[in-house]
Design an enzyme around this catalytic site. Structure first.
Site, PDB file in Angstrom:
ATOM      1  N   SER A   1       0.804  -1.221   0.000  1.00 30.58           N
ATOM      2  CA  SER A   1       0.000   0.000   0.000  1.00 30.58           C
ATOM      3  C   SER A   1       0.833   1.264   0.000  1.00 30.58           C
ATOM      4  CB  SER A   1      -0.910   0.022   1.238  1.00 30.58           C
ATOM      5  OG  SER A   1      -1.713  -1.120   1.293  1.00 30.58           O
TER       6      SER A   1
ATOM      7  N   GLY B   1       0.761   4.304  -2.574  1.00 28.24           N
ATOM      8  CA  GLY B   1       0.719   5.668  -2.056  1.00 28.24           C
ATOM      9  C   GLY B   1       2.104   6.064  -1.565  1.00 28.24           C
TER      10      GLY B   1
ATOM     11  N   ASN C   1       3.768   8.443   5.683  1.00 31.94           N
ATOM     12  CA  ASN C   1       3.378   8.121   4.311  1.00 31.94           C
ATOM     13  C   ASN C   1       2.291   9.072   3.827  1.00 31.94           C
ATOM     14  OD1 ASN C   1       1.467   6.999   6.138  1.00 31.94           O
ATOM     15  ND2 ASN C   1       0.641   5.775   4.466  1.00 31.94           N
TER      16      ASN C   1
ATOM     17  N   CYS D   1      -0.860   8.863   4.068  1.00 33.98           N
ATOM     18  CA  CYS D   1      -2.012   9.016   4.965  1.00 33.98           C
ATOM     19  C   CYS D   1      -1.613   9.085   6.433  1.00 33.98           C
ATOM     20  CB  CYS D   1      -3.005   7.879   4.742  1.00 33.98           C
ATOM     21  SG  CYS D   1      -3.578   7.763   3.047  1.00 33.98           S
ATOM     22  N   THR D   2      -0.359   9.284   6.717  1.00 37.81           N
ATOM     23  CA  THR D   2       0.223   9.576   8.033  1.00 37.81           C
ATOM     24  C   THR D   2       0.109   8.448   9.057  1.00 37.81           C
ATOM     25  OG1 THR D   2      -1.667  10.652   9.154  1.00 37.81           O
ATOM     26  CG2 THR D   2      -0.342  12.025   7.665  1.00 37.81           C
ATOM     27  N   GLU D   3      -0.086   7.192   8.599  1.00 32.98           N
ATOM     28  CA  GLU D   3      -0.145   6.111   9.587  1.00 32.98           C
ATOM     29  C   GLU D   3       1.098   5.231   9.599  1.00 32.98           C
ATOM     30  OE1 GLU D   3      -1.792   3.938   5.957  1.00 32.98           O
ATOM     31  OE2 GLU D   3      -1.577   5.970   6.730  1.00 32.98           O
TER      32      GLU D   3
ATOM     33  N   THR E   1      -8.829   3.558   5.367  1.00 29.41           N
ATOM     34  CA  THR E   1      -9.799   2.591   4.807  1.00 29.41           C
ATOM     35  C   THR E   1     -10.878   3.289   3.997  1.00 29.41           C
ATOM     36  OG1 THR E   1     -11.363   2.486   6.684  1.00 29.41           O
ATOM     37  CG2 THR E   1      -9.396   1.097   6.806  1.00 29.41           C
ATOM     38  N   ALA E   2     -10.495   4.284   3.220  1.00 23.61           N
ATOM     39  CA  ALA E   2     -11.483   5.105   2.515  1.00 23.61           C
ATOM     40  C   ALA E   2     -12.337   4.303   1.562  1.00 23.61           C
ATOM     41  CB  ALA E   2     -10.770   6.228   1.757  1.00 23.61           C
ATOM     42  N   THR E   3     -11.799   3.227   0.983  1.00 27.14           N
ATOM     43  CA  THR E   3     -12.552   2.441   0.011  1.00 27.14           C
ATOM     44  C   THR E   3     -12.968   1.085   0.544  1.00 27.14           C
ATOM     45  OG1 THR E   3     -11.283   3.531  -1.735  1.00 27.14           O
ATOM     46  CG2 THR E   3     -12.581   1.630  -2.377  1.00 27.14           C
TER      47      THR E   3
END
Length: 947
Positions: free
Chosen positions: A345, A374, A558, A560-562, A744-746
């Site tokens: 990812s 990403g 990254n 999405c900052t996780e 988990t946007a999708t």
């Protein structure tokens, strides 16, 4: 153009009239209708002609734009759809009396039409062009089957909606879409219609798949193929098309086919099924040949390729995916089992201070993004503006021009149209270019020094925030003169930074600037509010609590900052993500600890398998991933779990559940990795790690507290037997990192639950993604309102009027208002407290969005300082309320787009540009021009980055 003078460009657009006849679209007719509506209310004196004509022209243009903005040649509209848009335009324009009169006019004519004899039967155009009478019995049977086992739905209502969209000569594909759309229009009145729409789309998908697998046109959906017959044919076809890995043929395909559970196809709601249809199911030149359960089994097979008993493991993995207990990230779902299994990812890189490294980073970004990765790029080493360039004896233009090129690279590589390429640039707060970095997302200024499409984030050391709280000075440097600051953190960074300050004062440093720390902090928060960027992330907690600090430094997060992994010039960090669906692991009695244990142990095994199966596009990523083997197990459906447990968000009880649920996930994730180490061996760099010292995430809090001199406000309570686990972990871990909570946007859409750890956005809103716009209605709330006799059309209208909030609706009991409070109706501080409780268990970080209803400088200052004091590693988007939101109309059929096939009465959705900031205080919740309220940039059609 003026719609009153020409209909150029829309001549091929057809309009279905109520008698079934078809005519050409005419904007002039719309202009006449709107004019008559105004005159009917106000008479000839409603306004002067000079005033009325331009006003009506503008409204007509709005209607035409809404109807035709995404049309293709031969698009077909229904007369009712046009009238719906006329009504919407009148309401948006504030012409409420005219709109009301127009509604009454439509209702009167609708009643009158009921006395008119039925229109002639429609005919359906077959694949060979012949016309055949429409099989109403078959259509009714399909709708009745879709409604089976669902409460409070009516097949008759769906069929009535279908009739509105028909015309003589409609194609089979258009009829299939008309069925789906007809159910979708009813979703706002009853959430179960979303499942009906999904099943009707599935029926269309089955016909499409059967056509491709059978190799001949299949006109009717009555012809069926069981999974046991279809699945072996599907595998053979996929391999023949060079899409599936030929090694899949070596599985016992019949055994796997027998393990497939066809009834699970009915678990999808419309948003989930449409998302899978548009973006995930395999296709051959646009014709899909993959059904939902085959999709899950294909992913499971791909992840079981290296297992000893591949069939047993594939079935185990399939069970987890098809029940929605756990879901892999989007790249894994896209590519597992295919000939190019890029399953990871997130990728993190460091860009060195030379042209070769900079331009190599552009190539790496392109190759990594090509297969759905990403990107997080650390740009801190690049020298700042005014720095000396030895080779040319000139001065550097700084890092910003290079960021502009990185921005354009992300736009150019869009993963085959499935997801827009996305990257985030990180810069440390002491960099001399940080002030220009803050302006990158502004709409004003030199566009050559702007990055409108790329995310940005501040990488903030603790020393800076200490200076902010002390109202002290802060000095900016160019990294070519202070190179070791990039790799230092904690007390070592603070000591060295102070030494460089002294050197600058002594004239030993050429490029520097002194600023007031509070002023820079305020500007950081101002830009965050105005443009949504740069995000605030914290360097020291990410490093001081990193299990891998013995072999490197975390230089950024990254996209999405996780993710918090080490990077260097020869290692690109990789993370492999998946999320536990917490909603499936609770009952009204509490957390199902045994189910959590089973799910997490299997999920960790699946994620570890990704590392060995993965297709790596650059050697630096492969080397890093195989050495350290990091994975990122997260969660989604947290808010749904609170509803099931009847826990009011923003309360101590909800925070306690956040703590305990994450403790269980953490415990079993570490336990599973330790078990894998005994089975498969520890990861290469285990020796010297915090794991090897028996220091678990809950223990590493002490390291951060020590570096801060005890100034850390983190709860350290626990309930499980961590001492026994420490002993096992010392013996070896399979993975250097195990947990990270992604957005988990999708994948949350696929599972039909709330994304990640997000609070409830609204109880009723329109969600936008690359598949179109979807009405989202809180089915938990609807069930409660039904139980109390409160769910009716008036409640739907009230929810729309009050933007999905229950607070202003008097007849809703206070306990339901509290339970279903939206994100902006609860204190922002509770999100940070809940995140702090989770962070103590997580070896990486979490994508934490912060909500604030009425932002102010003081509130933002308090909120982000609190995040720092609570030990958070990162934060993500700041979400604030929009000036307008959900469309107040009570119309049905205005909830967006559908693009499963060419639609009957709506154009296909195409991604629009990423929303940019406006001159007014922007918000990540700004609605589009249509009747939607985008949740934030994360659910924008162009930004569904990590999952």
């Amino acid at each position: 153009m003026s719609t009153t003078t020409t209909d150029t460009g829309v001549a091929q657009v057809r309009v279905i009239r109520r008698d079934g006849s078809v005519s050409a679209f005419s904007a002039t007719k719309i202009h006449v209708v709107i004019t008559k509506a105004f005159l009917a209310v106000g008479g000839d004196g409603v306004a002067s002609a000079s005033h009325l004509h331009p006003m009506v022209t503008e409204l007509t243009d709005q209607v035409q734009s809404a109807l035709l903005r995404h049309t293709r040649p031969e698009t077909t509209l229904h007369i009712e759809q046009i009238q719906d848009q006329v009504e919407l335009a009148l309401m948006r324009g504030g012409h409420h009396k005219v709109a009301r009169a127009y509604v009454l006019y439509r209702e009167e004519h609708a009643k009158a039409r009921k006395t008119v004899p039925a229109a002639p039967e429609f005919r359906v155009k077959k694949a060979d062009g012949d016309l055949a009478p429409m099989d109403w019995d078959r259509t009714a049977a399909v709708v009745n089957e879709a409604c089976a086992d669902l409460e409070d739905v009516s097949p008759e209502l769906v069929l009535a909606e279908v009739r509105r969209a028909l015309y003589d000569g409609i194609t089979a594909d258009e009829l299939a879409v008309a069925l789906v759309m007809s159910a979708r229009t009813l979703v706002e009145t009853e959430p179960n219609y979303s499942f009906i729409a999904a099943r009707l789309l599935l029926d269309q998908l089955r016909r499409e798949v059967l056509t491709r697998v059978a190799g001949r046109p299949v006109e009717a959906t009555g012809e069926q193929m069981s999974y046991s017959t279809y699945f072996p044919e599907y595998v053979r076809l996929g391999i023949a098309l060079d899409r599936l890995d030929p090694e899949l043929a070596e599985f016992d395909v019949n055994r796997l086919a027998a393990a497939i559970r066809p009834d699970r196809d009915a678990k999808f709601d419309f948003l989930g099924m449409q998302t899978l249809y548009d973006r995930y199911f395999l296709h051959d030149d646009g014709v899909r040949y993959e059904l939902p359960q085959a999709f899950f089994m294909r992913v499971a097979m791909g992840l079981a390729l290296r297992e000893d008993d591949r069939e047993a493991r594939a079935i185990e993995f399939y069970e987890l995916l098809s029940t929605f207990d756990f879901m892999c990230s989007t790249p894994t779902l896209f590519n597992s089992g295919t000939t190019r299994p890029q399953l990871s990812s997130c990728f993190l890189t460091t860009v060195d201070d030379d042209l070769k490294s900079i331009f190599q980073s552009y190539q790496n970004n392109a190759l990594l993004a090509k297969y759905s990765g990403g990107l997080g790029n650390d740009w801190t080493p690049v020298r700042g503006m005014g720095a000396h360039i030895k080779g040319t004896n000139g001065q550097s233009q700084g890092v910003v021009p290079f960021l502009k090129v990185a921005n354009d690279t992300a736009v150019a590589v869009n993963q085959g149209g499935r997801r827009k390429g996305a990257a985030c640039a990180y810069l440390e707060t002491w960099h001399i270019d940080v002030e220009e970095f803050l302006d990158l997302r502004k709409n004003t200024g030199d566009d050559r020094r702007r990055t409108h499409d790329m995310n940005t984030a501040n990488w903030v050391p603790d020393e800076f925030l200490r200076r902010v709280e002390a109202d002290a000075q802060w000095m900016l440097f160019s990294p070519d003169e202070t190179p070791d600051l990039h790799d230092l953190y904690g007390l070592a960074f603070a000591e060295r930074y102070r030494a460089y300050e002294q050197a600058a004062d002594a004239g030993e440093i050429r490029v520097f600037k002194r600023v007031r720390a509070v002023d820079l902090w305020r500007r950081m928060l101002t830009m965050l509010f105005e443009t949504g960027h740069p995000w605030i992330t914290f360097k020291d907690p990410c490093n001081l609590r990193s299990p891998q600090q013995h072999v490197g430094v975390v230089h950024s997060s990254n996209l999405c900052t996780e993710i918090t992994l080490n990077t260097s010039s020869d290692e690109v960090a990789v993370c492999n993500l998946g999320s536990v669906n917490l909603a499936n692991h609770v009952t009204s009695a509490g957390l199902d600890a045994e189910r959590v244990k089973r799910t997490v142990h299997t999920a960790v095994r699946m994620l570890d398998n990704v590392i060995d199966i993965n297709f790596y596009t650059i050697p630096e990523a492969e080397r890093s991933n195989l050495r350290h083997r990091p994975i990122g197990l997260g969660m989604m459906g947290f808010q749904d779990a609170l509803f099931t447990l009847r826990l009011v968000p923003g309360t101590p009880e909800a925070v306690e559940f956040a703590d305990r649920s994450m403790e269980h996930i953490s415990y079993h994730a570490l336990s599973a990795s330790a078990d894998l180490a005994r089975e498969r061996g520890a990861y290469e760099t285990f020796d010297g790690s915090l794991w090897s010292q028996g220091i678990l995430p809950i223990d590493s809090i002490a390291l951060l507290a020590e570096a801060r001199g005890g100034a850390l406000d983190v709860d350290t309570s626990s309930t499980l037997d961590w001492e026994a686990l420490r002993t096992r972990v010392r013996g070896g871990m399979r993975n250097s990192n195990t947990m990270a909570i992604a957005p988990t946007a999708t994948i949350s859409n696929i599972c039909g639950v709330g994304q990640s750890i997000e609070p409830l956005f609204r109880n009723l809103y329109v969600k936008s993604n690359m598949s179109g716009d979807f009405t989202v209605l809180n089915r938990h709330l609807v069930a409660d309102l039904k139980a109390r006799g409160l769910w009716d059309e008036a409640m739907v209208s009230d929810l729309k009027y009050f933007d999905g909030s229950l607070a202003p609706i008097d007849r809703v009991p206070d306990d339901l208002k509290a339970l279903y409070a939206t994100a902006f109706e609860m204190p922002s501080e509770w999100l940070i407290e809940a995140a702090s409780r989770r962070q103590k268990w997580i070896d990486q970080a979490q994508s934490l969005n912060l909500y604030i209803a009425a932002p102010s400088g003081r509130k933002l200052d308090n909120l982000y300082r609190l995040a720092w004091h609570k030990g958070l590693k990162t934060t993500y988007y700041l979400r604030s309320t929009a000036a307008t939101s959900v469309e107040k109309s009570t119309l049905r059929g205005t909830d967006g787009k559908l693009n499963a096939v060419r639609p009957v009465s709506e154009p296909a959705a195409t991604p629009t540009g990423t929303p940019t900031a406006t001159a007014a205080p922007p918000t990540t919740l700004a609605p589009s021009a249509a009747n939607e309220a985008l949740v934030c940039s994360i659910t924008d059609p162009d930004c569904e980055a990590c999952q």
